[in-house]
Design a protein around this motif. Structure first.
Motif, PDB file in Angstrom:
ATOM      1  N   HIS A  49      24.727 -21.565 -52.469  1.00 35.70           N
ATOM      2  CA  HIS A  49      24.536 -22.299 -51.212  1.00 35.70           C
ATOM      3  C   HIS A  49      25.847 -22.907 -50.698  1.00 35.70           C
ATOM      4  N   SER A  50      26.816 -23.099 -51.592  1.00 39.69           N
ATOM      5  CA  SER A  50      28.067 -23.753 -51.182  1.00 39.69           C
ATOM      6  C   SER A  50      29.149 -22.766 -50.770  1.00 39.69           C
ATOM      7  N   PHE A  51      28.923 -21.499 -51.055  1.00 39.61           N
ATOM      8  CA  PHE A  51      29.998 -20.515 -50.877  1.00 39.61           C
ATOM      9  C   PHE A  51      30.059 -19.987 -49.447  1.00 39.61           C
ATOM     10  N   TYR A  52      31.237 -19.906 -48.892  1.00 36.03           N
ATOM     11  CA  TYR A  52      31.432 -19.158 -47.640  1.00 36.03           C
ATOM     12  C   TYR A  52      32.845 -18.615 -47.579  1.00 36.03           C
ATOM     13  N   MET A  53      33.068 -17.694 -46.628  1.00 35.69           N
ATOM     14  CA  MET A  53      34.400 -17.116 -46.475  1.00 35.69           C
ATOM     15  C   MET A  53      34.880 -17.378 -45.060  1.00 35.69           C
ATOM     16  N   ARG A  54      36.182 -17.605 -44.909  1.00 32.21           N
ATOM     17  CA  ARG A  54      36.730 -17.762 -43.563  1.00 32.21           C
ATOM     18  C   ARG A  54      38.076 -17.058 -43.521  1.00 32.21           C
ATOM     19  N   PRO A  55      38.485 -16.607 -42.316  1.00 34.42           N
ATOM     20  CA  PRO A  55      39.737 -15.850 -42.250  1.00 34.42           C
ATOM     21  C   PRO A  55      40.937 -16.755 -42.493  1.00 34.42           C
ATOM     22  N   SER A  56      41.976 -16.213 -43.078  1.00 32.66           N
ATOM     23  CA  SER A  56      43.224 -16.955 -43.246  1.00 32.66           C
ATOM     24  C   SER A  56      43.857 -17.162 -41.874  1.00 32.66           C
ATOM     25  N   LYS A  57      44.827 -18.046 -41.790  1.00 32.48           N
ATOM     26  CA  LYS A  57      45.441 -18.346 -40.492  1.00 32.48           C
ATOM     27  C   LYS A  57      46.017 -17.094 -39.847  1.00 32.48           C
ATOM     28  N   ALA A  58      46.640 -16.284 -40.687  1.00 33.90           N
ATOM     29  CA  ALA A  58      47.205 -15.049 -40.164  1.00 33.90           C
ATOM     30  C   ALA A  58      46.120 -14.017 -39.846  1.00 33.90           C
ATOM     31  N   GLY A  59      44.919 -14.297 -40.279  1.00 34.57           N
ATOM     32  CA  GLY A  59      43.807 -13.397 -39.985  1.00 34.57           C
ATOM     33  C   GLY A  59      43.811 -12.137 -40.821  1.00 34.57           C
ATOM     34  N   ASP A  60      44.669 -12.073 -41.842  1.00 36.15           N
ATOM     35  CA  ASP A  60      44.786 -10.828 -42.596  1.00 36.15           C
ATOM     36  C   ASP A  60      43.936 -10.781 -43.842  1.00 36.15           C
ATOM     37  N   GLU A  61      43.314 -11.893 -44.193  1.00 34.07           N
ATOM     38  CA  GLU A  61      42.414 -11.826 -45.355  1.00 34.07           C
ATOM     39  C   GLU A  61      41.310 -12.873 -45.227  1.00 34.07           C
ATOM     40  N   GLN A  62      40.254 -12.659 -46.015  1.00 36.46           N
ATOM     41  CA  GLN A  62      39.132 -13.595 -46.046  1.00 36.46           C
ATOM     42  C   GLN A  62      39.354 -14.557 -47.213  1.00 36.46           C
ATOM     43  N   LEU A  63      39.271 -15.856 -46.949  1.00 31.89           N
ATOM     44  CA  LEU A  63      39.467 -16.844 -48.001  1.00 31.89           C
ATOM     45  C   LEU A  63      38.121 -17.419 -48.433  1.00 31.89           C
ATOM     46  N   ASN A  64      37.999 -17.664 -49.740  1.00 30.50           N
ATOM     47  CA  ASN A  64      36.742 -18.185 -50.287  1.00 30.50           C
ATOM     48  C   ASN A  64      36.754 -19.707 -50.296  1.00 30.50           C
ATOM     49  N   VAL A  65      35.630 -20.285 -49.949  1.00 32.33           N
ATOM     50  CA  VAL A  65      35.517 -21.739 -49.980  1.00 32.33           C
ATOM     51  C   VAL A  65      34.184 -22.133 -50.618  1.00 32.33           C
ATOM     52  N   PHE A  66      34.206 -23.138 -51.481  1.00 32.91           N
ATOM     53  CA  PHE A  66      32.955 -23.785 -51.911  1.00 32.91           C
ATOM     54  C   PHE A  66      32.864 -25.128 -51.205  1.00 32.91           C
ATOM     55  N   ARG A  67      31.818 -25.316 -50.424  1.00 31.75           N
ATOM     56  CA  ARG A  67      31.694 -26.576 -49.683  1.00 31.75           C
ATOM     57  C   ARG A  67      30.939 -27.644 -50.491  1.00 31.75           C
ATOM     58  N   PHE A  68      31.309 -27.806 -51.765  1.00 32.90           N
ATOM     59  CA  PHE A  68      30.659 -28.832 -52.595  1.00 32.90           C
ATOM     60  C   PHE A  68      30.787 -30.208 -51.959  1.00 32.90           C
ATOM     61  N   PRO A  69      29.736 -31.015 -51.974  1.00 30.10           N
ATOM     62  CA  PRO A  69      29.923 -32.426 -51.615  1.00 30.10           C
ATOM     63  C   PRO A  69      30.821 -33.089 -52.677  1.00 30.10           C
ATOM     64  N   PRO A  70      31.563 -34.136 -52.292  1.00 26.82           N
ATOM     65  CA  PRO A  70      32.463 -34.788 -53.250  1.00 26.82           C
ATOM     66  C   PRO A  70      31.767 -35.154 -54.562  1.00 26.82           C
ATOM     67  N   LEU A  71      30.482 -35.566 -54.482  1.00 24.43           N
ATOM     68  CA  LEU A  71      29.694 -35.912 -55.666  1.00 24.43           C
ATOM     69  C   LEU A  71      29.753 -34.824 -56.726  1.00 24.43           C
ATOM     70  N   VAL A  72      29.726 -33.556 -56.294  1.00 26.27           N
ATOM     71  CA  VAL A  72      29.615 -32.411 -57.198  1.00 26.27           C
ATOM     72  C   VAL A  72      30.975 -31.782 -57.482  1.00 26.27           C
ATOM     73  N   ALA A  73      31.892 -31.884 -56.557  1.00 30.75           N
ATOM     74  CA  ALA A  73      33.172 -31.160 -56.656  1.00 30.75           C
ATOM     75  C   ALA A  73      33.852 -31.404 -57.999  1.00 30.75           C
ATOM     76  N   PRO A  74      34.316 -30.316 -58.646  1.00 36.12           N
ATOM     77  CA  PRO A  74      34.899 -30.440 -59.991  1.00 36.12           C
ATOM     78  C   PRO A  74      36.176 -31.279 -59.978  1.00 36.12           C
ATOM     79  N   ILE A  75      36.939 -31.151 -58.902  1.00 34.66           N
ATOM     80  CA  ILE A  75      38.151 -31.956 -58.722  1.00 34.66           C
ATOM     81  C   ILE A  75      38.008 -32.570 -57.341  1.00 34.66           C
TER      82      ILE A  75
END
Lengths: 724, 724
Positions: B585-611
Motif C-alpha cells: 500500500h505504501s509503494f509507488y513509482m515516479r519519474p526522475s527529474k530527468a525523466g529517464d527512469e522510474q524511482l521507487n518510493v515507500f510513502r510510510f507515515p513517520p510512525l512506521v518509517a524505518p529511518i
C-alpha cells in the motif's frame, strides 16, 4: 586458512556456550596459600588424634587396674580435650559458612524475600503452572513483561541507534547445515549420567560438584588434604573429560540423588531442541541456541548494505533455546531465554575505534586473568590504562566493555557488584583473541550476564568453508601495490605417493601456512632436506615433508586490493539474567510508618520501572476521580505507563502496593486544582497544578529533569494525613 | 459442561487456525447467476459443434463427388465459422483473466517491483540464503526490522497502554498436555498427499485448487457445465473431507506436479514443530502454533492481579510456528511468524464496553455473512448501526473491530483496500458467537491479517477440564439471592444396569443438561415414562432414559455469589502479513527529474518509517560535514533514527536512495547556519536554523505537528541545484 584447519581439530566451542553454561562454577582456581579453614581442619584432626590416644590410654589404665583418682584425672583431661575439639568445630563451621562474602543464611533469606515478592506480584510465573509446570520455563507476568520491554528499548537506543548498528531479525528454526558449520551439532553438549534403574538423567558435573560441596560443608572430620583435593576438583570441574568425571564419580561412590541407585558412565547430550522442518522427515532442524549465526550467514548482504565498508556492527534481539538436562537456580538457568547479540565486524589489522576516547577514562572493577591466577581479587582499573598496558587486547573490545558498563549501571545495576572478568587461557577458545565477561554479584554468587569476546575470524571462516560463499571484505588500494608474496606449490604426485588417502589434508595444511611457517619450512628443506610438519586434521598429525614434495618461493606481485576475512567482536547479553540481577540490586525493605511490618520496595530507575506513575484520589469522591481520570488519560497519551487506583484502601497501603512494583512516582489527587507527586525512595512530595502534572511526570520519567529539579521548582507538600 | 461435551464431539478447530490457513481460498461462494464467461463458454461449445457438423458435411460432399464450386462454398463457410470461434476464444480469454479486479498481469508486475525493492534494500532476506535457504523462513534485514519494531511499539501504545491490558511473555516451547487440551495435538492438521514413488509431499487442497484454476484459465474447450463444477469445487474446497478430496483427485486424474507419478490418498499432517523437552525422551513438546494458550493457562493469576474484576484483557507479542507442508506466496505463508494477540475476558451476560461510544460512529467497509451469501459486495457501514441491527454480535466485539480499523489505517493501510469480513456459518467454530476478519487487499487478493473472534467460554473450559484447576470468575451479590435451581440426580444403580460400561458418560451428560433440556426431559418422563437423549461422547449417542433412571426437580436455593466461566473476545494480529500489505500500500513509482527512469518510493507515515531522517552535506566539505554530524548526534540523542550520507553522490541520487527506504525527511546542509528539510512525497523544502532542526524533525516525526505546520512556520526553500 591455517587457523580454520587447526580450529577443527580442537574444541570449537563458542565463547558464549561456556559463558552461559558454567556461570556458577568456582573460578578463579583457589591459590595454594594456607587458609584459616585449612589450619582449623588440621587442628581438628590433630585434636581428634590426641583424643583417640588419650581414650586408649584410659582404657589401658582401666585394664591395668589403675587407681580411681588416676583414671578420673585422665577422664577430666579427655573431657577438656573434647571441649576444645568442639570449639574448633564451631570455628570451622563458621569459617566454612563465612566463605565467599556474607552469610549463606542471610543470602538465602534475602533471595527468598525477593523471589516471593516477584512471584506474588507476577513479575514472573512458572510456565504452565496449572499443569504443574515445566522445569526451566518461566512466563513474564505484566510488570516483568514491562521491565523486559523497557530494558530492550534502552538496549536498542544505547547500542543500535547510538552506534548505527544494522539490526536483523532471523527465525528460531534453523536447518542442521548451519549449526553443523558453527560446531553446535557436534560440540554443543553437556555430560550426562543416567540412573541405571529408573533412567532419570543428571548433569554429571552437577552431581560431582554437589558431592564435593556437601562434604566440604557438612563433614568436619575430613582431613585438610582431603578438603584440598575436593576444592581442587571444584576448581577444575569445567575442564574434566567424560572419562575423568566418570572416574571421580566412581571413586567417590556417588549415586543417583533421588533413588540411591548406581549411575551410568557420563556421556554427551546435545543441548539443542531438535525438530523436523517440513513433512518429509528428511530435513532436521534445531531451535537456535544463540542468535549470532543468523548474522554471520548474512554477512555478505549486510556488508553490501553498509556500502562495502568496515567496521560495522549488526545486532539481533531474539529467543534462544537450550534443552538443559536438569535446570536449577530459578530464573538464571532456563530452557528458553532472550538474547541480545552484537557482531561488530572489523579489519583484523586495525582494531582501533573512533569513539574510544568517549570511554577510555571510565574506571570500574576489572579482574584480569593474571590477578585471578595469582589469587588476587578484582580491582578498579581505568579502561584506557588497561588497553595501553595490554591487559585488554584492543580498543574496539575496550570500547564495548565501556559501553556495557554504562548500559548496566544506567539500568540500575550496582557498580560495586559489577566486575569485568577476563577469561583464563583454559576457558578461551583457541581462536579467540581476548574475552571478558560482565559478571554481576547476586545471592547465587557472581553471575555472567554479558560476554564480550574478540572471536577473530573464526565464524565467518567456518561459514565460508561450509557454504562455499566467501564471507570476506575487500580493501581497494588507491594505486596498485607491489607485494612480496610467499607462493607455496605442493607437488601432488610426490605427496600422493607418500601420504596416499591423507594427501588432500596434507596439501590443504601446506597451502594454509602463513608466511613465517612457510619460510621456516623452506629453510629446513634447504638445510636438512626435510622438515617436520603438523597436519591437525590427521589422527597422527606429525608428518615429515621432504624437499621434493613442495616448492616454496617468494614472488613480487602487483595487487589492486586486499581481500580478507574480518574479525568479529561479539558482545552478547543474557537479558533474563540481567533482569534477575537488577531485581536483586533494586530490592530493599523498610518499616511501615506504624513500624509493625517490613514493606518491600524496588528502587528501579524510571527508565526500567514497569509503571512510571500511579494516580489516585485521596478519598473516594467523584470530583477527585474525574481529575485522576483526566491525569491518567494525559499520561497515557504522552506514552507514560500509569495505573489508576480508585479503591477505598488507605493511602499508605496504596503507596506500599506501588512501591512493591517499583513505581517511582505517585500522584495523589487531594483537590481539583493541584495535586501532589510523591517520589518512591525519599517519600518526598511536591505540589503541582493539575494541568502541569503529566508534563512533569513525563520529563522526570524520561530523564530530561531530575527529582532534585522538581523539588526546587515546586513547593514541598508536607502530608497531614496518615499517608505512611 | 454441556457445551464442552458437545465441543469435543465436533471440530474444535480454533478460529485462528482457519484464519491463517485459508486466506487465499475463494470465499465467498459464487452465486449461480449466468456470467459473461458462462455464456461465452456455451457459445464456444455451440460454435465447435457447428464446425464439427460442417466438417462432416464437407467430407460427405467430397465422397459423393459434389462440384468444386459447391465444396469451395462450404469450405468458405467453415472458415468463417472458425474465425468466429477464435474471436469467441479471445473474448473468453479476456473474460477469464479479467476476473477479480484489475489485470492479473499488471498485479504480478506491481508485486515484482515491490518485492525487488524490498529484497534489494534488505527489508527482508530469505533465511540461510548462503545455504540455499529454507522454504517459508525469512529474515528481516535492517529496514524491515525497524519497521517491525515500529509497528510493535505502536501496537503496544494503541492496545496495551491505552486499554490498560496485562501484557505477558510466555515461552515458545510448550508441553504436549497444554496443546492436547486446546485441541491442537488432535486437530491442527492439513491434508497431505505423497508422491507414491519419491515420497515428495503436497497439500492435497493446493493440488486440487491448482488443477481447477488451470483448467478454468487455460482449457477454453471445457463446457459451461464443467466450468461451473470446477468453480463449485473451488468454492467448497475448505470444507472437503479427506475422502472427498481424495475422490476428486482420483476423478480428475491429478498426479504429482514434479514427477507425474501417482499420489497417495490424502491424510492429516500435524502442523506443529515437535520436539523433546529434557533429555529423557519421555516428554514431548511443541513449538507453540499461537500465543493465546499462554494467556489462557494464566487466567487465574491474571484475574487475581486485576483485583478479581472483569472485564480485563491480557496481551502477548511473540513468535509462533507452523510447519507448513509446502509454503507458497512469499512473505504471506511462512513457517515462523510474529503474532500479537489479545484475550479480552468478559462476563457472558454483559458484553457492553465502556469506551464503545468512542468507536460507534466510525464508518468503513464491512462484509456481513448475509451479503456474502447473497452475492453482494462489501459496503461502508456505520459500526454503531451494525451493532444495533444485530449484524455485529456485541459492543465489545465491535469496539475491537473499531480499534483494529484505527490501528491499521494509522499505520498507513489504505482504507479503501481494508474490509471487515464476517465468517460464514460454515467457517465458524460451533462455540464461537461471532467472528470478523480484517482483510487487506494486496496483489495476492484479500488477505486475512487480523481475526477478531468472540470465542465464548470454550478455551477456559477446555483448560479447566484438562487441568482440574477452575478457570472461573465470581460475582459476589450485595445480598444473597434466592435462585430456583434445577437439581438433576441420576440413579446410578439403574443406569449401571442399563448402560454397563457407558454408565459414567450417560451420568455426565445427564448432569450437564441446562435448565431447558432438563425440564423437557422431566415432562417427557412424566407423560411417557421415557425420553430420548443424546450422549455425544458415545459412539451411538442416542439412548433411551427411563423414569427410574433419573430424578429431576426444581429447588429454591440461597446463593451468595455467581460463579461462571468468562467469555473471551480475541483479536489476533499476524504482524508479518500486516507489514507486507503495508509495503504494497505504501509503494509507488515516479519519474526522475530527468525523466529517464522510474524511482521507487515507500510513502510510510513517520510512525512506521524505518529511518525518520537522513542528514547530508550538499557538497563534500569539512564544515558541512561537521554540521551534519552535529545534527545527526542531536537527532540520535532525541531517539530519532537517522542516517548520515557523506558520500559524494549527487543530491538527487541521495534523495532517491532514501525515498526507496521510505525515509520521510531529509536534511541537507548547504550552509553552517541554516539547513533545508525536505518532505519525501511532496518534495517540498523549508529552511530551518541548525539549532532548531532536530526539534522540528522530532516533532513532525512523532506526530506532534504536521508537515503543513512546518510549511507555515518556516520559509520555503526553492532548490537552485539539480536536486531531483
Amino acid at each position: 586458512m591455517r587457523s580454520y584447519l587447526t580450529s577443527l581439530s580442537s574444541s570449537s566451542h563458542r565463547h558464549i556456550f561456556t559463558k552461559f553454561r558454567r556461570s556458577l562454577s568456582s573460578h578463579p582456581p583457589p591459590t595454594v596459600t594456607m587458609s584459616t579453614e585449612d589450619s582449623l581442619r588440621r587442628a581438628l584432626s590433630d585434636k581428634q588424634s590426641t583424643i583417640d590416644a588419650r581414650g586408649n590410654e584410659i582404657r589401658q589404665l582401666k585394664s591395668f587396674g589403675a587407681s580411681k583418682s588416676e583414671i578420673d584425672e585422665a577422664v577430666k583431661a579427655l573431657n577438656a580435650l573434647k571441649l576444645e575439639k568442639s570449639s574448633i568445630e564451631s570455628q570451622l563451621k563458621a569459617s566454612i559458612s563465612g566463605e565467599g562474602n556474607g552469610s549463606a543464611v542471610s543470602k538465602e533469606a534475602f533471595r527468598q524475600a525477593v523471589v516471593n515478592t516477584l512471584e506474588r506480584r507476577l513479575f514472573y510465573i512458572p510456565s504452565f503452572k496449572i499443569y504443574r509446570g515445566v522445569a526451566g520455563l518461566y512466563d513474564y507476568g505484566p510488570p516483568g513483561c514491562a521491565v523486559k520491554s523497557n530494558v530492550l528499548a534502552f538496549w536498542r537506543q544505547h547500542f543500535v541507534l547510538e552506534e548505527d548498528m544494522l539490526e536483523v531479525d532471523c527465525p528460531c528454526v534453523t536447518p542442521e547445515v548451519v549449526l553443523k558449520a558453527s560446531g553446535h551439532v557436534d560440540k554443543f553438549t553437556d555430560l550426562m549420567v543416567k540412573d541405571e534403574k529408573t533412567g532419570l538423567c543428571y548433569r554429571a558435573d552437577h552431581l560431582l560438584k554437589d558431592h564435593c560441596k556437601d562434604k566440604l560443608e557438612k563433614d568436619l572430620a575430613i582431613s585438610a588434604e582431603k578438603a584440598a583435593e575436593l576444592k581442587h576438583v571444584l576448581a577444575v570441574l569445567d575442564d574434566l573429560s567424560a572419562e575423568q568425571l566418570g572416574a571421580k564419580i566412581k571413586e567417590y561412590g556417588i549415586v543417583a540423588p533421588d533413588t540411591k541407585n548406581s549411575l551410568s558412565d557420563p556421556y554427551p547430550f546435545n543441548l539443542m531442541f531438535q525438530t523436523q522442518i517440513g513433512p518429509s522427515g528428511a530435513s532436521t532442524g534445531y531451535m537456535r541456541p544463540e542468535t549470532a549465526q543468523g548474522i554471520f550467514v548474512n554477512f555478505r548482504d549486510l556488508y553490501y548494505y553498509n556500502g562495502n565498508k568496515l567496521p560495522f556492527a549488526a545486532a539481533q534481539i531474539g529467543q534462544a533455546f537450550r534443552n538443559e538436562i536438569s535446570p536449577r537456580q530459578g530464573l538464571l538457568r532456563v530452557r528458553e531465554f532472550t538474547l541480545a547479540e552484537i557482531e561488530h565486524f572489523v579489519d583484523p589489522d586495525d582494531k582501533s575505534h573512533p569513539k574510544y576516547s568517549e570511554v577510555s577514562k571510565l574506571e570500574f572493577l576489572m579482574f584480569p586473568s593474571d590477578e585471578q591466577m595469582s589469587g588476587q581479587s578484582a580491582k578498579r582499573l581505568c579502561l584506557g590504562e588497561a588497553v595501553s598496558k595490554g591487559i585488554v587486547n584492543n580498543q574496539t573490545l575496550a570500547y564495548f566493555i565501556g559501553r556495557v558498563y554504562l548500559f548496566l549501571t544506567r539500568l540500575g545495576i550496582d557498580e560495586e557488584r559489577l566486575r569485568f572478568r577476563q577469561h583464563l587461557p583454559n576457558e578461551m577458545a583457541h581462536y579467540a583473541a581476548d574475552c571478558w565477561d560482565a559478571e554481576i554479584e547476586s545471592s547465587y554468587g557472581w553471575i555472567e550476564c554479558v560476554g564480550i569476546a574478540d572471536r577473530s575470524a573464526y565464524d565467518l571462516r567456518a561459514h565460508t568453508n561450509n557454504s562455499g560463499v566467501a564471507l570476506v571484505a575487500q580493501e581497494k588500494f588507491a594505486e596498485p601495490k607491489e607485494v612480496e608474496k610467499v607462493v607455496i606449490t605442493p607437488v601432488k604426485k610426490e605427496l600422493g605417493l607418500a601420504f596416499k588417502g591423507n594427501q588432500k589434508m596434507v596439501v590443504e595444511a601446506l597451502e594454509a601456512m602463513n608466511e613465517k611457517e612457510a619460510m621456516g619450512m623452506k629453510a629446513a628443506l634447504e638445510s636438512k632436506g626435510e622438515a617436520e610438519f603438523e597436519v591437525c586434521t590427521l589422527d597422527n598429525p606429525k608428518v615429515l615433508i621432504k624437499k621434493n614434495m613442495v616448492s616454496i618461493s617468494k614472488e613480487i606481485k602487483k595487487e589492486h586490493q586486499r581481500v580478507f576475512t574480518p574479525s568479529v567482536i561479539e558482545p552478547s547479553f543474557g537479558i533474563g539474567r540481567i533482569i534477575y540481577c537488577l531485581y536483586e540490586h533494586s530490592f530493599y525493605m523498610r518499616p511501615s510508618k506504624a513500624g509493625d511490618e517490613q514493606l518491600n520496595v524496588f528502587r528501579f530507575p524510571p527508565l526500567v520501572a514497569p509503571i512510571k506513575c500511579t494516580v489516585f484520589p485521596l478519598v473516594q469522591n467523584q470530583k477527585y476521580e474525574e481529575v485522576a481520570k483526566k491525569i491518567s488519560k494525559s499520561l497515557t497519551a504522552a506514552g507514560i505507563s500509569n495505573k489508576k487506583d480508585i479503591t477505598g484502601t488507605s493511602i499508605g497501603k496504596r503507596y506500599a502496593r506501588t512501591d512493591e512494583l517499583g513505581v517511582p512516582f505517585a500522584v495523589t489527587v487531594d483537590s481539583t486544582t493541584s495535586v501532589t507527586i510523591r517520589e518512591r525512595d525519599t517519600k518526598e512530595q511536591v505540589r503541582v497544578n493539575v494541568d502541569e502534572v503529566a508534563a512533569v511526570v513525563k520529563d522526570v520519567s524520561e530523564g530530561r529533569i531530575t527529582w532534585a529539579d522538581v523539588l526546587q521548582k515546586y513547593p514541598a507538600h508536607v502530608s497531614a494525613s496518615a499517608d505512611e
